[in-house]
Design a protein around this motif. Sequence first.
Motif, short mmCIF file in Angstrom:
data_model
loop_
_atom_site.label_atom_id
_atom_site.label_comp_id
_atom_site.label_asym_id
_atom_site.label_seq_id
_atom_site.Cartn_x
_atom_site.Cartn_y
_atom_site.Cartn_z
N UNK A 397 0.81 -1.19 0.00
CA UNK A 397 0.00 0.00 0.00
C UNK A 397 0.86 1.27 0.00
N UNK A 398 1.95 1.24 0.77
CA UNK A 398 2.78 2.43 0.93
C UNK A 398 3.29 2.98 -0.40
N UNK A 399 3.73 2.06 -1.27
CA UNK A 399 4.30 2.51 -2.54
C UNK A 399 3.27 2.40 -3.66
N UNK A 400 2.06 1.98 -3.31
CA UNK A 400 0.98 1.96 -4.28
C UNK A 400 1.19 1.00 -5.41
N UNK A 401 1.44 -0.25 -5.13
CA UNK A 401 1.51 -1.28 -6.18
C UNK A 401 2.84 -1.99 -6.16
N UNK A 402 3.40 -2.16 -7.36
CA UNK A 402 4.54 -3.01 -7.53
C UNK A 402 5.70 -2.18 -8.09
N UNK A 403 6.83 -2.12 -7.36
CA UNK A 403 7.91 -1.22 -7.80
C UNK A 403 9.19 -2.02 -8.02
N UNK A 404 9.82 -1.80 -9.16
CA UNK A 404 11.08 -2.49 -9.45
C UNK A 404 12.22 -1.81 -8.68
N UNK A 405 13.01 -2.60 -7.96
CA UNK A 405 14.18 -2.01 -7.30
C UNK A 405 15.41 -2.82 -7.66
N UNK A 406 16.54 -2.17 -7.71
CA UNK A 406 17.78 -2.90 -7.94
C UNK A 406 18.95 -2.15 -7.35
N UNK A 407 20.12 -2.80 -7.35
CA UNK A 407 21.32 -2.14 -6.85
C UNK A 407 21.45 -2.25 -5.34
N UNK A 408 22.12 -1.26 -4.77
CA UNK A 408 22.46 -1.30 -3.35
C UNK A 408 21.23 -1.36 -2.44
N UNK A 409 20.20 -0.57 -2.81
CA UNK A 409 19.00 -0.56 -1.98
C UNK A 409 18.36 -1.96 -1.96
N UNK A 410 18.27 -2.58 -3.14
CA UNK A 410 17.67 -3.92 -3.23
C UNK A 410 18.51 -4.91 -2.43
#
Length: 451
Positions: A397-410
């Motif tokens: 809910x916080x990000x409102x759906x499905x978000x692609x993440x990659x790199x250091x944060x992921x």
Amino acid sequence: MHRFIIVGGGAGGLELATRLGDKFGSADGKRAARARVTLIDRNSTHIWKPLLHEVAAGSLDPFSQELPYAAQARWHGFEYQQGDLLGIDRTARRVTLGPLLDDEAGELVPQRDLEYDTLIVAIGSTTAFFGVQGAQENSLALDTVDQAELFRKRLIAACIRADYRAPEPSTASTDAGVKQPRIQVAIVGGGATGVELSAELRNTAQVLHAYGLHKLDPKHDVGIVLIEAGPRILPALPERVSTATAELLQKLGVQLMTSETVAEVSRDSIRTASGKTIAADLTVWAAGIRAPGVLSTLDGLTTNRLGQLIVRGTLQTEIDDNIFALGDCAACAWPGGEKEGRNVPPRAQAAHQQASFLLKSLERRLEDKPLPDYTYRDFGSLVSLGHFSAVGSLMGGLIGGNMLIEGLFARFMYQSLYRMHIAALHGWARMALDTVAHWLRRSTAPRVKLH
Ligand SMILES: Cc1cc2nc3c(=O)[nH]c(=O)nc-3n(C[C@H](O)[C@H](O)[C@H](O)COP(=O)(O)OP(=O)(O)OC[C@H]3O[C@@H](n4cnc5c(N)ncnc54)[C@H](O)[C@@H]3O)c2cc1C
């Protein structure tokens, strides 16, 4: 006193035993126990299964991460019995454990029965070879530390052999002038396990080169091929995660073969249904899972086609209110899932959620209150690409759906999954200490376990 027995001390079972023991047991002896909690596992130590691909690649020493069940039981007010689940007598409310044997197969403890009021089955899953010819005999699975260690030792031996035999840096080439690898590792199954292992192995090859195998060109002499039957890798994850991962793997020199079904595995090669032959010095089978066979022999408890125990929304088995199941060995419907009729996926995330759910639910059971239904909350999926990167999707809910993440944060998010498991077992303060200890150990230990 109510007797809880949990069989299987993995991602879900050990968290549940720890927290039930904290809640109802008497670890410090200062308060009277409200229930007797017993954990049964066939092994004497616990390791979080998602770490096994790192063990196989040598980037993690399993002995630095193992937790002895007996010590955890002492610290958290539960009892621990080592043994293999052999059967259940539902009328007498008894579980039967196989005998405990020493290394020479001498009997330490004979077969025995334990009585329960509530039984929770959490024995996870095992690799499914789907009857593919030669697969079980000629490939390695990653279900246990022993299997992961065996793969690591064979990989290092193959690299040493190849390095020793090569008089000069590799010049072998195909007709087209492209270098042929001296060692080829084939990974069957392009799901999360196969993808994570392939990236981790590229790192291993680089480190081995730096640690003395100088004649081995880490990118070209160690070939890694990932074979997937479906049209794309990571079929269970959103397509853009799959595309981003495929690009990263190709940059690392991992060869991807999609839409190729493996028909036969032999000692040094793989044959696909389309007629291709792929050289393979080492084959890892990571193409699917099924529940342990013992579950279909448990006094009439119903199982699905994967052998998982069918459970209701309360996680109680279909026909017995006194028996619950959680984690990979449970077939729990996921009504809100992406595909109609799909079950909760076999993931550490689900096992963790179900353990937390059962902690509350079992307290209600002790108080004779009605039990709630479990709802799986999908927070997304992350795939580690070793120290190179991580990629995945976050949902919610916080990000409102499905978000692609990659790199250091992921990568940070991926590592936090394990940290959450450690926090569930030891509390946040010890988790923080453990994290610091892990960093310190890493700075004084080799990047790949060599011995
Ligand atoms: C290499 C690899 C990477 C993975 N990566 C991820 C990831 O990144 N994210 C993710 O969410 N999931 C991942 N998974 C899946 C995840 O590990 C499982 O979904 C999770 O461990 C399931 O938890 P569980 O408690 O059901 O079973 P497990 O953690 O498998 O524990 C089962 C326990 O039962 C014991 N046991 C088995 N049979 C018996 C018996 N007959 N008698 C007594 N004890 C028995 C075993 O010793 C074990 O301790 C990965 C799996 C693998 C193999």
